[in-house]
Enzyme design. Sequence first.
Site, PDB file in Angstrom:
ATOM      1  N   CYS A 226       2.172 -11.072  -8.390  1.00 25.24           N
ATOM      2  CA  CYS A 226       0.789 -10.837  -7.944  1.00 25.24           C
ATOM      3  C   CYS A 226      -0.166 -11.962  -8.348  1.00 25.24           C
ATOM      4  CB  CYS A 226       0.288  -9.495  -8.463  1.00 25.24           C
ATOM      5  SG  CYS A 226       1.191  -8.106  -7.754  1.00 25.24           S
TER       6      CYS A 226
ATOM      7  N   HIS B  42      -1.176 -12.984  -1.999  1.00 26.41           N
ATOM      8  CA  HIS B  42      -0.378 -12.008  -1.259  1.00 26.41           C
ATOM      9  C   HIS B  42      -1.342 -11.028  -0.605  1.00 26.41           C
ATOM     10  CE1 HIS B  42      -1.143 -10.097  -5.139  1.00 26.41           C
ATOM     11  NE2 HIS B  42      -0.920  -8.924  -4.568  1.00 26.41           N
TER      12      HIS B  42
ATOM     13  N   HIS C 270      -2.060  -6.921   1.290  1.00 28.78           N
ATOM     14  CA  HIS C 270      -1.737  -5.498   1.352  1.00 28.78           C
ATOM     15  C   HIS C 270      -2.383  -4.890   2.584  1.00 28.78           C
ATOM     16  CE1 HIS C 270      -0.187  -5.356  -2.763  1.00 28.78           C
ATOM     17  NE2 HIS C 270      -1.268  -6.036  -3.143  1.00 28.78           N
TER      18      HIS C 270
ATOM     19  N   HIS D 209      -9.266  -8.195   6.783  1.00 22.96           N
ATOM     20  CA  HIS D 209      -8.808  -9.554   7.042  1.00 22.96           C
ATOM     21  C   HIS D 209      -9.636 -10.601   6.293  1.00 22.96           C
ATOM     22  CE1 HIS D 209      -6.453  -7.488  10.051  1.00 22.96           C
ATOM     23  NE2 HIS D 209      -5.655  -8.552  10.053  1.00 22.96           N
TER      24      HIS D 209
ATOM     25  N   GLU E 289      -2.539   0.435  -2.348  1.00 21.01           N
ATOM     26  CA  GLU E 289      -2.036  -0.849  -1.855  1.00 21.01           C
ATOM     27  C   GLU E 289      -0.689  -0.692  -1.154  1.00 21.01           C
ATOM     28  OE1 GLU E 289      -3.776  -4.021  -5.105  1.00 21.01           O
ATOM     29  OE2 GLU E 289      -1.722  -3.344  -5.312  1.00 21.01           O
TER      30      GLU E 289
END
Length: 117
Positions: A25, A29, A31, A69, A107
């Site tokens: 993490c 990355h 989710h 986004h 998540e």
Amino acid sequence: MYKISKQFSFSASHVLHLLEKDHPCARMHGHNYLITVHLKSETVDRYGFVKDYKALQTVKRFIDEMLDHRHLNDVIPGHPTSENIARFLYERFKPEIPELYAVEVSETPQTSCLYEP
């Protein structure tokens, strides 16, 4: 006590910079987040609602415009963990939704965080 909830979803990236460099993490990355707002009241209004779900469109608009986004490190103050995202959303919406008592952030299908002051 009456309790209701409504879910919203968005996709975003983040990096948890405070973790050890070899932690997965600590790399960028993403989710597919699921947000649940929890409301409660001892009474219902004249329509029989704690809150009309339609009145929660402000939450959806905020999520769509500010979080979906996006790179959450640019949006959420501090370290954008599920815990901090839940608190951020609670503090953002509590003044306009007095029935709000908790915000839940997931998540993954197996994990969630509930912020309830």
